[in-house]
Design a protein around this motif. Structure first.
Motif, mmCIF file in Angstrom:
data_model
loop_
_atom_site.group_PDB
_atom_site.id
_atom_site.type_symbol
_atom_site.label_atom_id
_atom_site.label_comp_id
_atom_site.label_asym_id
_atom_site.label_seq_id
_atom_site.Cartn_x
_atom_site.Cartn_y
_atom_site.Cartn_z
ATOM 1 N N LYS A 179 -4.025 -7.437 6.286
ATOM 2 C CA LYS A 179 -3.759 -6.749 7.539
ATOM 3 C C LYS A 179 -3.683 -7.749 8.668
ATOM 4 O O LYS A 179 -2.959 -7.567 9.632
ATOM 5 N N HIS A 211 -9.298 -12.170 6.352
ATOM 6 C CA HIS A 211 -9.883 -10.891 6.658
ATOM 7 C C HIS A 211 -10.963 -10.984 7.718
ATOM 8 O O HIS A 211 -10.924 -10.360 8.671
ATOM 9 N N THR A 268 -5.695 -5.396 12.538
ATOM 10 C CA THR A 268 -4.593 -4.459 12.315
ATOM 11 C C THR A 268 -3.282 -5.234 12.341
ATOM 12 O O THR A 268 -3.203 -6.265 13.022
ATOM 13 N N TRP A 301 5.370 -5.716 6.773
ATOM 14 C CA TRP A 301 4.823 -4.486 7.346
ATOM 15 C C TRP A 301 5.435 -3.250 6.694
ATOM 16 O O TRP A 301 4.741 -2.283 6.392
ATOM 17 N N SER A 336 4.057 -2.950 2.994
ATOM 18 C CA SER A 336 2.641 -2.732 2.709
ATOM 19 C C SER A 336 1.719 -2.730 3.922
ATOM 20 O O SER A 336 0.505 -2.717 3.771
ATOM 21 N N GLU A 351 -0.649 -1.652 6.745
ATOM 22 C CA GLU A 351 -1.490 -0.472 6.940
ATOM 23 C C GLU A 351 -1.030 0.302 8.176
ATOM 24 O O GLU A 351 -0.956 -0.231 9.280
ATOM 25 N N GLY A 352 -0.702 1.565 7.996
ATOM 26 C CA GLY A 352 -0.228 2.394 9.094
ATOM 27 C C GLY A 352 1.231 2.178 9.440
ATOM 28 O O GLY A 352 1.767 2.841 10.331
ATOM 29 N N LYS A 375 3.622 1.145 6.630
ATOM 30 C CA LYS A 375 4.411 1.174 5.406
ATOM 31 C C LYS A 375 5.458 2.284 5.464
ATOM 32 O O LYS A 375 5.138 3.455 5.681
#
Length: 334
Positions: free
Chosen positions: A4, A173, A222, A285, A288, A290-291, A293
């Protein structure tokens, strides 16, 4: 972009941001507290006095310069002597520009030379990342955007660094620092935290950025963080305007510069960033993120695909949406 916190590189949206009144750059970051696990209290995090930067390209060299100018001792690490020499040249050239402004144009005078020499004396060049990390409280990575390569690097560093060392990278991460290019000029740094990031680590990163003369903003881990999460969809919608025939590329650029006050139009900005970079970001993006895809905001663009396949990548290739006076040139041909 499997992570992310995948880093992004963007260009120069002056007041609205990215890169310098000039350009938005890249570095992102990650912070972990090595093989010994997450830091559990402030006792695990030592004050940052020495920083190691892995990577001596434009971004890495910029971070090294700013850190050294701010009084930190810095190790700049890369794989070859040639890469390190190029990074050192980037720094000295930049410092000469700073000295020219600071000392009235006289970069050969005693004061200017002392100013540059003092800063350079705080920078050490090294090809041994483990040894450099062993003596540092903060490690910042600015290498190729490849998650496998980054993981291998941090695995190796994890064996060498202290348990209290903070790792900062573009893709990872834990906690992160997202600088913008050119680092010496751009004031913003995004400080990224995950649910696992302890306050002592986050506060340490904020303190480091402030000491560097930067203005930190906080964001969760994010896709795109703040700047690029807003900027990338803006550029993609610009492409769609032209693809639909709603407006010409030139008129879109003119409209955003004169109507929104941006220093660069979206097509000029994409040329600055690199069209392959934009494609890499949006593909990751869309596949894959997050938010994000499958989100039409960042769906593939036929116009972008066409230019990338033709090798027209922007300023760095001499041609993108516009044609330039040579590879890497700022000036456009008319």
């Amino acid at each position: 972009m499997a992570s992310k916190a995948a880093s992004t590189v963007l260009g120069r949206l002056g007041a609205v941001n990215t890169p310098r009144s000039t350009t938005c750059a890249v570095a992102a970051v990650a912070t972990s507290v090595s093989r010994h696990g997450y830091a559990s209290s402030s006792a695990n995090v030592k004050p940052v006095e020495r920083i190691t930067v892995i990577g001596s390209g434009l971004m890495g060299a910029g971070v090294v310069q700013v850190a050294a100018q701010s009084g930190f001792k810095v190790s700049m690490v890369d794989l070859t002597d040639d890469s390190l020499r190029k990074g050192e040249k980037i720094i000295t050239s930049s410092l000469k520009r700073v000295a020219k402004k600071k000392f009235g144009g006289d970069v050969e005078g005693a004061e200017a030379r002392k100013y540059i020499d003092d800063i350079m004396s705080r920078i050490t060049l090294s090809k041994d990342s483990g040894a450099a990390a062993r003596d540092s409280q903060l490690v910042i990575e600015a290498i190729v955007e490849n998650l496998k390569t980054k993981r291998a690097l941090f695995k190796a560093l994890d064996e060498a660094a202290s348990a209290s060392t903070i790792f900062a990278s573009r893709q990872a991460h834990f906690a992160g620092l997202h600088f913008f290019n050119p680092v010496p000029q751009m004031k913003l740094v995004e400080v990224i935290r995950t649910p696992e990031t302890v306050d002592a680590v986050f506060d340490s990163l904020v303190a480091v950025t402030k000491k560097m003369g930067k203005i930190p903003v906080a964001c969760k881990d994010t896709p795109g963080f703040v700047v690029n999460r807003l900027l990338v969809p803006y550029m993609m919608e610009s492409l769609r305007l032209v693809e639909r025939g709603d407006a010409s590329m030139q008129d879109v650029d003119t409209a955003m510069k004169l109507g929104a006050g941006y220093p660069l139009g979206p097509f000029e900005l994409m040329d600055y960033v690199g069209l392959d970079t934009i494609k890499h970001i949006t593909d990751g993006w869309y596949q894959s993120g997050e938010g994000l895809k499958g989100d039409k905001l960042i769906a593939p663009s036929a116009l972008l695909e066409k230019h990338v396949k033709a090798g027209k990548l922007g300023r760095k290739s001499g041609e993108g949406f516009y044609t330039y006076d040579g590879v890497g040139a700022d000036k456009r041909k008319h």
